[in-house]
Design a protein around this motif. Structure first.
Motif, PDB file in Angstrom:
ATOM      1  N   PRO A   1      24.025  35.227  54.032  1.00 36.83           N
ATOM      2  CA  PRO A   1      23.165  34.057  54.296  1.00 36.83           C
ATOM      3  C   PRO A   1      23.664  33.271  55.500  1.00 36.83           C
ATOM      4  O   PRO A   1      24.839  33.343  55.859  1.00 36.83           O
ATOM      5  CB  PRO A   1      23.315  33.233  53.009  1.00 36.83           C
ATOM      6  CG  PRO A   1      24.651  33.607  52.468  1.00 36.83           C
ATOM      7  CD  PRO A   1      24.866  35.040  52.849  1.00 36.83           C
TER       8      PRO A   1
ATOM      9  N   LEU B   1      21.543  27.709  55.544  1.00 41.90           N
ATOM     10  CA  LEU B   1      20.997  27.857  54.192  1.00 41.90           C
ATOM     11  C   LEU B   1      22.054  27.472  53.162  1.00 41.90           C
ATOM     12  O   LEU B   1      21.758  26.784  52.181  1.00 41.90           O
ATOM     13  CB  LEU B   1      20.538  29.302  53.953  1.00 41.90           C
ATOM     14  CG  LEU B   1      19.932  29.562  52.563  1.00 41.90           C
ATOM     15  CD1 LEU B   1      18.630  28.797  52.383  1.00 41.90           C
ATOM     16  CD2 LEU B   1      19.680  31.058  52.341  1.00 41.90           C
ATOM     17  N   ARG B   2      23.287  27.903  53.422  1.00 43.50           N
ATOM     18  CA  ARG B   2      24.369  27.564  52.498  1.00 43.50           C
ATOM     19  C   ARG B   2      24.504  26.036  52.369  1.00 43.50           C
ATOM     20  O   ARG B   2      24.612  25.493  51.274  1.00 43.50           O
ATOM     21  CB  ARG B   2      25.686  28.160  52.981  1.00 43.50           C
ATOM     22  CG  ARG B   2      26.864  27.854  52.044  1.00 43.50           C
ATOM     23  CD  ARG B   2      28.175  28.255  52.692  1.00 43.50           C
ATOM     24  NE  ARG B   2      28.174  29.665  53.066  1.00 43.50           N
ATOM     25  CZ  ARG B   2      28.406  30.660  52.208  1.00 43.50           C
ATOM     26  NH1 ARG B   2      28.674  30.381  50.966  1.00 43.50           N
ATOM     27  NH2 ARG B   2      28.372  31.909  52.617  1.00 43.50           N
TER      28      ARG B   2
ATOM     29  N   LYS C   1      22.301  23.760  52.986  1.00 39.84           N
ATOM     30  CA  LYS C   1      21.137  23.152  52.331  1.00 39.84           C
ATOM     31  C   LYS C   1      21.206  23.323  50.806  1.00 39.84           C
ATOM     32  O   LYS C   1      20.989  22.380  50.051  1.00 39.84           O
ATOM     33  CB  LYS C   1      19.850  23.780  52.871  1.00 39.84           C
ATOM     34  CG  LYS C   1      18.613  23.115  52.306  1.00 39.84           C
ATOM     35  CD  LYS C   1      17.350  23.622  52.944  1.00 39.84           C
ATOM     36  CE  LYS C   1      16.131  22.825  52.500  1.00 39.84           C
ATOM     37  NZ  LYS C   1      16.146  22.387  51.123  1.00 39.84           N
ATOM     38  N   ILE C   2      21.520  24.561  50.401  1.00 44.40           N
ATOM     39  CA  ILE C   2      21.588  24.828  48.961  1.00 44.40           C
ATOM     40  C   ILE C   2      22.712  24.002  48.323  1.00 44.40           C
ATOM     41  O   ILE C   2      22.541  23.431  47.243  1.00 44.40           O
ATOM     42  CB  ILE C   2      21.850  26.334  48.702  1.00 44.40           C
ATOM     43  CG1 ILE C   2      20.703  27.179  49.240  1.00 44.40           C
ATOM     44  CG2 ILE C   2      22.091  26.602  47.213  1.00 44.40           C
ATOM     45  CD1 ILE C   2      19.485  27.256  48.399  1.00 44.40           C
ATOM     46  N   ALA C   3      23.852  23.939  49.019  1.00 47.31           N
ATOM     47  CA  ALA C   3      24.986  23.178  48.465  1.00 47.31           C
ATOM     48  C   ALA C   3      24.610  21.709  48.328  1.00 47.31           C
ATOM     49  O   ALA C   3      24.937  21.063  47.326  1.00 47.31           O
ATOM     50  CB  ALA C   3      26.207  23.343  49.366  1.00 47.31           C
TER      51      ALA C   3
ATOM     52  N   ASP D   1      21.548  20.487  48.028  1.00 46.15           N
ATOM     53  CA  ASP D   1      20.550  20.338  46.969  1.00 46.15           C
ATOM     54  C   ASP D   1      21.164  20.493  45.579  1.00 46.15           C
ATOM     55  O   ASP D   1      20.658  19.944  44.599  1.00 46.15           O
ATOM     56  CB  ASP D   1      19.428  21.376  47.132  1.00 46.15           C
ATOM     57  CG  ASP D   1      18.593  21.095  48.379  1.00 46.15           C
ATOM     58  OD1 ASP D   1      18.736  19.986  48.935  1.00 46.15           O
ATOM     59  OD2 ASP D   1      17.829  21.984  48.801  1.00 46.15           O
ATOM     60  N   SER D   2      22.230  21.306  45.499  1.00 46.40           N
ATOM     61  CA  SER D   2      22.832  21.570  44.190  1.00 46.40           C
ATOM     62  C   SER D   2      23.825  20.507  43.775  1.00 46.40           C
ATOM     63  O   SER D   2      24.200  20.430  42.610  1.00 46.40           O
ATOM     64  CB  SER D   2      23.563  22.924  44.208  1.00 46.40           C
ATOM     65  OG  SER D   2      22.659  23.951  44.503  1.00 46.40           O
ATOM     66  N   ALA D   3      24.276  19.724  44.754  1.00 42.80           N
ATOM     67  CA  ALA D   3      25.250  18.680  44.435  1.00 42.80           C
ATOM     68  C   ALA D   3      24.582  17.639  43.555  1.00 42.80           C
ATOM     69  O   ALA D   3      23.381  17.391  43.675  1.00 42.80           O
ATOM     70  CB  ALA D   3      25.767  18.042  45.710  1.00 42.80           C
TER      71      ALA D   3
END
Lengths: 249, 181
Positions: free
Chosen positions: A59, A63-64, A66-68, A70-72
């Motif tokens: 990836p 993207l990493r 963004k996902i991190a 959003d996941s926080a």
């Protein structure tokens, strides 16, 4: 067993999914049969090739990130349960304050006690170390109170029930020292307060279940002690725990 | 006795989910065969998982849960809908050419990552999927069973057929390469 039969089990063996006894037997066979050993080696190479080839796509850093992100945990979404409880307590205090003005004096006194207990319940859960004696063993928790409170009490056997004991601490209500025990049922923490009943300082409370601003409370008196069971668990859970405590005498 | 913490607070979603990020993306790319779609799929997977995390049962397999969400998201996507029939195809005896020489032995002589990657891209989606879950993600049969929601017996037979299919494709590629020489 013939090589052909072993061959049918070779993939299971190499996948680590063959039962131990058969795996052991096949391992012995492979040590003595060069044809099967060669077959096994080729299959291992094949698996390895797929493993290497399969790790193909990486990836992007964006993207990493963004996902991190959003996941926080969001400021509120990620709050731990005791902080949620603290928020609930704040709402409770505010609501309790509003109630005070509209209820009669006696009722207000009762509400104040409930609020005080609810505050204690929530503040305890909100603390980093909610209990001073951390144990699910009643034979550890009960003796811990010796010399800390001026009375003793019994705790029920919880084995076979949905409840577990988390621990206990000393609590003070209206200058009176008592036992504060925390029980857990599923994700809910329930406080049990036990105080000596001293009519003048402890307002008269209805025995039985009460709903206090989304907290369920049950209270009763026994052997000169007043018990309060309070929490956000369902009325059935509060009732079931109260029944267990009553059965302990 | 110390009381273990049975709670799984929301904050731990990040701790549990982010270590799976690289492998989920790799799996998503293999499924979609497209970078943009893979990125969308991974984002959708994490968003759904975060929303559903409060209902995640502690003690169950978090990795299988994440892969199941990703796979279900893929199957409900436009690309996935086309692949649904393939991914959920009834297990049939593949009409594969009989192996004469083992591709493994040829691979020993001619290890070629690109060729295996091409072959992986060419096998049916349900074969590619199970090969990736087992060989790349190193899931057990049980985990694959939970992820794909199929019985373990089906995992075994599907994996066996998938290997056979991949060997067959590789064999054809190797044979073609030789003829082309």
């Amino acid at each position: 067993m013939a090589c052909e039969e072993w061959g049918s089990k070779l993939d299971l063996y190499l996948d680590g999914e063959l039962p131990a006894a058969e795996a052991s037997a096949l391992g012995l066979h492979l040590r003595s049969c060069s044809a099967c050993a060669s077959d096994a080696l080729e299959r291992v190479q094949f698996k390895r090739s797929v493993q290497i080839a399969g790790r193909r796509y990486a990836p992007s850093a964006q993207l990493r990130d963004k996902i991190a992100k959003d996941s926080a945990p969001a400021p509120l979404v990620g709050l731990r349960w005791w902080r949620w409880a603290a928020v609930a307590a704040l709402a409770l205090i505010v609501a309790a304050g509003a109630l005070y003005t509209s209820l009669g004096r006696e009722n207000a006194q009762r509400q104040r006690l409930y609020s005080e207990l609810a505050d204690l319940h929530v503040a305890t859960l909100a603390s980093v170390a909610p209990v001073d004696v951390v144990s699910s063993d009643r034979h550890t928790v009960k003796p811990w109170f010796q010399g800390r409170i001026p009375f003793t009490f019994n705790l029920p056997e919880l084995q076979g029930s949905e409840f577990s004991l988390v621990g206990g601490r000393v609590a003070y209500v209206q200058q009176s020292a008592g036992a504060h025990l925390i029980f857990q049922v599923r994700q809910h923490k329930i406080s049990v307060f036990i105080f000596p009943e001293r009519g003048a300082e402890m307002p008269s409370l209805a025995t039985g279940p009460v709903n206090q601003l989304s907290f369920n409370v049950e209270s009763w008196t026994r052997n000169g002690l007043r018990y309060f069971v309070i929490g956000d668990a369902s009325p059935d859970d509060i009732r079931a725990l109260s029944k267990l405590l009553r059965s302990a005498g | 006795m110390e009381v273990p913490d049975q709670r799984l607070p929301a904050a731990t979603f990040e701790d549990l989910a982010m270590p799976l990020f690289d492998q989920l993306y790799n799996f998503a790319h293999w499924l979609t065969q497209d970078t943009a779609e893979a990125e969308d799929l991974v984002q959708e997977t994490y968003a759904k998982a975060l929303r559903g995390f409060p209902s995640f049962q502690l003690g169950t397999n978090f990795r299988a849960w994440m892969y199941r969400i990703l796979r279900n998201s893929f199957l409900s996507s436009r690309t996935g809908l086309k692949a649904t029939v393939i991914l959920d195809a009834e297990e049939q005896e593949d009409a594969l050419p009989k192996e004469t020489t083992t591709p493994e032995s040829l691979l020993l002589e001619q290890a070629n990552r690109e060729m295996v990657q091409q072959a992986l891209g060419e096998v049916p989606a349900h074969h590619r999927e199970i090969l990736l879950l087992f060989e790349v993600e190193e899931m057990s049969y049980q985990e694959i069973s939970e992820t794909l929601v199929i019985p373990i017996g089906t995992v075994m037979s599907r994996l066996s057929r998938a290997r056979k299919a991949l060997r067959s494709v590789l064999q054809q590629k190797l044979a073609g390469g030789r003829h082309g020489m």
